[in-house]
Design an enzyme around this catalytic site. Structure first.
Site: not given
Length: 274
Positions: A11, A44, A73, A190, A209, A217-218
Site C-alpha cells: 500500500n 495515498q 489510514c 471501505n 474508498r 489496508c491497515g
C-alpha cells in the site's frame, strides 16, 4: 518540493514534510501526482504538519488518489512514523499525532516494526456513519442483485466487512464499488472481504474508498478483526494476511484501544518542481 515514496505491505504513499516546507495540494494536483504513468504514483498522499495541539508531536493528513481527504489510514500511519524518524523531525520512539478523527500514538518497536494505537472501534451507526435505526452485529444489504450480510465499524473511517468462504474467488470487483457507494454509507465506505482460517488467523482483501483494491489496508485489517471479535468469531490476537503481507492485530474488547503492528518501508526520496 521534496518527498519520499514509502509503502506498507505494498500500500504505497507519497509522503511530504510540511513542517519545514511550504506546500499546497489541490485535488487536481493530487490526481496528477497519483497517476502511475505520468506522476509519482501512489494510493495515498500523506502530509506531515506541525501540531495543532501542543500536546501532540505532529498533525497527520491523508488524501486519496482521487484528491479526497480522509481521516484515517493505518498503513500510512506506520509509514508516517518511520518518515518523521528517518528525516530527523523527531527522535522519540512513541510519537503522538492528531488526525481529522482524533489522536493516535505510533510506536517504533525494537525490530523496526511500527505498532499503532488505532483507538477503540466504533460500532454505533451514526458514528460510522451508516444509516440504521440501531446498532446490530450483522446487517443485511441488497446490492448488485445480491443479498449481503456484513458488519459495520469505524476505525476513524467507515468500514463494511463481509465474510467470504475464499478471498481468491470473492467478487471484489463487483461488490467492492457497489458497496462503497451504497446509499446507507453517506460518506462511502471501505469494503473488506474476510476469510476466517481459524480464530487467530484470517485472510483479507480490501476495496478502499476512493482508491479501489489495494495490496493492503491497515484500518481495513483492524476493522475486519474488530467485527470478527464482536461477532465472536475471532480471538483477541489475530494475524491478518493481505495480498501484500501480514499485519498483527490485538483488541481486548469494548472500552479498550485496538493495536496494529506491521512494517513500513522507505523506497526512495525525490524532488518535484511544481
Amino acid at each position: 518540493m521534496q518527498f519520499s515514496k514509502m509503502h506498507g505491505l505494498g500500500n504505497d504513499f507519497m509522503v511530504v514534510d510540511a513542517v519545514t516546507q511550504n506546500v499546497y495540494f489541490s485535488p487536481e494536483l493530487i490526481c496528477r501526482l497519483a497517476d502511475r504513468h505520468t506522476g509519482v504514483g501512489f494510493d495515498q498522499l500523506l502530509i506531515v504538519e506541525a501540531p495543532y495541539d501542543p500536546d501532540m508531536d505532529f498533525h497527520y493528513r491523508i488524501f486519496n488518489a482521487d484528491g479526497s481527504e480522509v481521516a484515517q489510514c493505518g498503513n500510512g500511519a506506520r509509514c508516517f512514523a518511520r518518515f518523521v524518524r528517518l528525516k530527523g523531525l523527531i527522535n522519540k520512539r512513541d510519537i503522538k499525532v492528531s488526525t481529522q478523527s482524533g489522536r493516535m500514538v505510533l510506536s517504533i518497536t525494537n525490530d523496526d516494526q511500527v505498532c499503532v494505537n488505532m483507538g477503540e472501534p466504533e460500532f454505533e451507526p451514526h458514528h460510522v456513519p451508516f444509516r440504521a435505526l440501531r446498532a446490530e452485529k450483522t446487517y443485511i444489504l441488497r446490492v448488485a442483485e445480491r443479498t449481503v450480510l456484513c458488519g459495520v465499524v469505524s476505525m476513524g473511517n467507515p468500514h463494511c466487512v463481509i465474510q467470504v468462504p475464499d478471498v481468491e474467488t470473492a467478487e471484489v470487483d463487483i461488490l467492492g464499488p457497489a458497496l462503497e457507494s451504497h446509499e446507507r454509507f453517506p460518506e462511502r465506505a471501505n469494503i473488506g472481504f474476510m476469510q476466517i482460517l481459524n480464530r487467530g488467523h484470517i485472510r483479507l482483501r480490501v476495496y478502499e474508498r476512493g482508491v479501489g483494491e489495494t495490496q493492503a489496508c491497515g484500518s481495513g485489517a483492524c476493522a475486519a478483526v474488530a467485527v470478527g471479535i464482536q461477532q465472536q468469531l475471532l480471538d483477541n490476537h489475530v494475524r491478518v494476511d493481505l495480498p501484500g503481507g501480514s499485519l498483527f492485530i490485538c483488541w481486548d474488547g469494548p472500552g479498550k484501544p485496538l493495536y496494529m503492528t506491521g512494517p513500513a518501508m522507505h523506497v526512495y526520496d525525490g524532488t518535484i518542481h511544481l
